[in-house]
Design a protein around this motif. Structure first.
Motif, PDB file in Angstrom:
ATOM      1  N   ARG A  13       0.864  -1.543   0.013  1.00  0.00           N
ATOM      2  CA  ARG A  13       0.078  -0.214   0.068  1.00  0.00           C
ATOM      3  C   ARG A  13       0.656   1.425  -0.389  1.00  0.00           C
ATOM      4  N   ASP A  18       0.557   6.532  -5.911  1.00  0.00           N
ATOM      5  CA  ASP A  18      -0.052   6.929  -6.044  1.00  0.00           C
ATOM      6  C   ASP A  18      -0.332   7.785  -7.431  1.00  0.00           C
ATOM      7  N   TYR A  31     -10.940  -0.371 -10.483  1.00  0.00           N
ATOM      8  CA  TYR A  31      -9.071  -0.369 -10.141  1.00  0.00           C
ATOM      9  C   TYR A  31      -9.613   0.725  -9.016  1.00  0.00           C
ATOM     10  N   CYS A  32      -7.981   0.957  -8.911  1.00  0.00           N
ATOM     11  CA  CYS A  32      -7.647   1.368  -7.547  1.00  0.00           C
ATOM     12  C   CYS A  32      -6.428   2.493  -7.387  1.00  0.00           C
ATOM     13  N   ARG A  33      -5.799   2.768  -6.812  1.00  0.00           N
ATOM     14  CA  ARG A  33      -4.728   3.623  -6.581  1.00  0.00           C
ATOM     15  C   ARG A  33      -3.782   2.281  -5.854  1.00  0.00           C
ATOM     16  N   CYS A  36      -4.846   1.582  -1.699  1.00  0.00           N
ATOM     17  CA  CYS A  36      -6.427   1.793  -1.628  1.00  0.00           C
ATOM     18  C   CYS A  36      -5.336   0.337  -0.374  1.00  0.00           C
ATOM     19  N   CYS A  63     -13.369   2.676  -7.935  1.00  0.00           N
ATOM     20  CA  CYS A  63     -12.795   1.711  -6.148  1.00  0.00           C
ATOM     21  C   CYS A  63     -13.365   3.012  -5.980  1.00  0.00           C
ATOM     22  N   ARG A  65     -13.755   3.115  -2.357  1.00  0.00           N
ATOM     23  CA  ARG A  65     -12.745   3.316  -0.570  1.00  0.00           C
ATOM     24  C   ARG A  65     -11.495   4.384  -1.234  1.00  0.00           C
ATOM     25  N   CYS A  66     -11.273   4.365  -2.279  1.00  0.00           N
ATOM     26  CA  CYS A  66     -10.018   4.850  -2.542  1.00  0.00           C
ATOM     27  C   CYS A  66      -9.938   5.904  -3.508  1.00  0.00           C
ATOM     28  N   ARG A  67     -10.722   5.872  -4.484  1.00  0.00           N
ATOM     29  CA  ARG A  67     -11.437   7.353  -5.793  1.00  0.00           C
ATOM     30  C   ARG A  67      -9.787   7.534  -5.855  1.00  0.00           C
ATOM     31  N   PRO A  68      -9.589   6.697  -6.831  1.00  0.00           N
ATOM     32  CA  PRO A  68      -8.334   6.637  -7.660  1.00  0.00           C
ATOM     33  C   PRO A  68      -8.457   8.136  -8.789  1.00  0.00           C
TER      34      PRO A  68
END
Length: 487
Positions: A13, A18, A31-33, A36, A63, A65-68
């Motif tokens: 992580r 990022d 998809y995520c950063r 995440c 995503c 949660r992480c708002r990529p």
């Protein structure tokens, strides 16, 4: 990085990456950063993408949660002077939304086909897809922070139709605009662009951020009438007026960073925008990002400069020191060539600037345009600069060719080498501006981060005033500037 290194960054992580790349999980379609907080997926289920637009184009949604889509952009686009780097700076400034791919290609001096091919090769997406991802992010902010009707909001974000807007939001976020708005309920009550509360934003950055130093710089150079600093050190608010494509704005940025991941982790600066036209939201936020240098990579800067014995203790003492840019490149250039204390620029503002419809605290005007200053009694250098900006001889826009701009500036009467260096570093956001003339070996070893080396030296007091740019018209500043670069 190869894919194994990228997966290690995901597994740990690591927020340093990022915005440098994105990963998607084929079993979830998300998809995520890299940072995440969700459970790390199995390697066999992970795909990597160079941009959020590429992941979206492959059918993955962002995503929750992480708002990529909200992460800082890659620092590469500020470093690179090639077609892709310049194109990304133009796209971030909204050129594709305003002028289309043809306008972008014309500004770059290439054919639309060449621009499409090179961006797709490096980023997995062409200019239309990259601009579309940017519009979707703007729309999500407006949905979750304002009470605007969806129809007006869609056009404010840059979409050509409500149907296109609805389809894009469902594709990228896996939810309708109404569902995205409903998720924001329970948070701060939505406002509107012109309401007293304005539009709240989080301007994300990566790594440590030396907020005190950049606010000190801005406070020392603030021009009354267009800028102000309120509050005490540690909790100050920077406020300024902005002239934008469709209207005007008053922007407010807080000094105290928000940090979800501890003191060394990535975070954000709280911002509030009061816009007369919501279509200016993406451009306004991007200009503030450049002013506060929020897309920088402090890890890469520190790794390079800490290898210099002189800079090593300075880097350790001020982690995350940034090189401030400009909210308005033409304004910064005029102020630099004008020289002297902020009151000199304030006199120009009072004489030639456009008054706001209603004063906002001490903010009363917009900085005058080059056309408005062409006949001003401000010295030969300012007149020559404004004429060159007005007729396009000098181009200081986001994706301008930096070498060509510096050559054009050097050809103007009354514009000295120190001023040209400041304009290149701040108005054009070049992270690698060294001293005018041949560079000493020490400066060459600091590439491509010589602008940051200068900031560390200035804030350590090794030359001209820590919070003031050198003035070409001040003999002492000329001597100090030379000594500073020789350090």
């Amino acid at each position: 990085m190869d894919e194994s290194s990228r997966y290690e960054a995901v597994a740990s992580r690591d927020a340093r990456f990022d915005g440098e790349f994105f990963f998607a999980v084929v079993t979830t379609g998300i998809y995520c950063r890299p940072s995440c907080p969700a459970v790390t997926p199995k390697r066999v289920n992970v795909r990597f993408f160079p941009s959020a637009a590429a992941a979206q184009g492959a059918g993955f949604r962002a995503c929750r949660r992480c708002r990529p889509d909200a992460v800082p952009g890659s620092a590469d686009w500020n470093v690179r002077a090639d077609l892709v780097g310049r194109a990304m700076r133009f796209i971030d400034d909204g050129v594709v939304d305003r002028e289309g791919v043809a306008g972008l290609a014309t500004r770059l001096g290439y054919s639309a086909r060449q621009v499409q091919r090179q961006l797709t090769a490096e980023l997995g997406a062409g200019p239309v897809a990259l601009a579309r991802a940017r519009r979707a992010h703007t729309a999500r902010i407006l949905l979750q922070t304002t009470a605007l009707p969806v129809t007006g909001l869609a056009f404010a974000a840059g979409f050509a139709s409500v149907r296109q807007f609805n389809a894009t939001m469902r594709e990228i976020y896996g939810a309708t605009p109404s569902e995205l708005r409903a998720r924001a309920r329970g948070h701060a009550a939505p406002g509107s662009g012109g309401a007293p509360g304005g539009i709240p934003l989080r301007l994300a950055f990566r790594g440590p951020y030396a907020a005190r130093e950049i606010f000190d710089d801005l406070a020392a150079a603030a021009v009354p009438g267009i800028e102000e600093i309120a509050g005490s050190p540690g909790s100050r608010t920077y406020r300024r007026t902005l002239r934008l494509t469709y209207g005007t704005a008053v922007a407010e940025v807080g000094e105290r960073p928000g940090r979800p991941g501890g003191p060394a982790g990535s975070g954000w600066l709280d911002c509030r925008l009061h816009l007369t036209d919501l279509r200016d939201l993406p451009t306004a936020s991007q200009r503030l990002r450049r002013l506060f240098d929020l897309d920088a990579d402090p890890y890469a800067v520190a790794a390079r400069l800490a290898a210099d014995p002189l800079l090593r203790p300075l880097v350790a003492a001020r982690p995350g020191l940034r090189s401030p840019g400009a909210a308005d490149p033409a304004e910064l250039a005029v102020r630099t060539v004008l020289g002297g204390p902020p009151e000199r620029a304030a006199a120009l503002v009072r004489a030639y600037g456009k008054p706001l419809d209603a004063p906002d605290g001490t903010l009363t005007h917009l900085f005058p345009t080059p056309d408005e200053l062409a006949a001003a009694d401000a010295g030969e250098g300012v007149r020559a600069l404004c004429a060159a900006l007005a007729d396009g001889t000098v181009d200081l826009e986001a994706g301008a060719d930096r070498d060509a701009a510096e050559r054009a500036l050097a050809a103007l009467p009354g514009v000295g080498p120190a001023a040209a260096a400041v304009i290149r570093r701040r108005a054009l956001g070049d992270p690698d501006v060294g001293p005018p003339g041949p560079a000493p070996a020490e400066a060459e070893r600091r590439r491509p981060w010589r602008s940051y080396a200068l900031q560390y030296l200035r804030h350590a007091g090794l030359g001209a005033g820590a919070a003031r740019e050198p003035d070409d018209h001040d003999p002492k500043d000329i001597r100090d500037h030379a000594a500073l670069h020789a350090a």
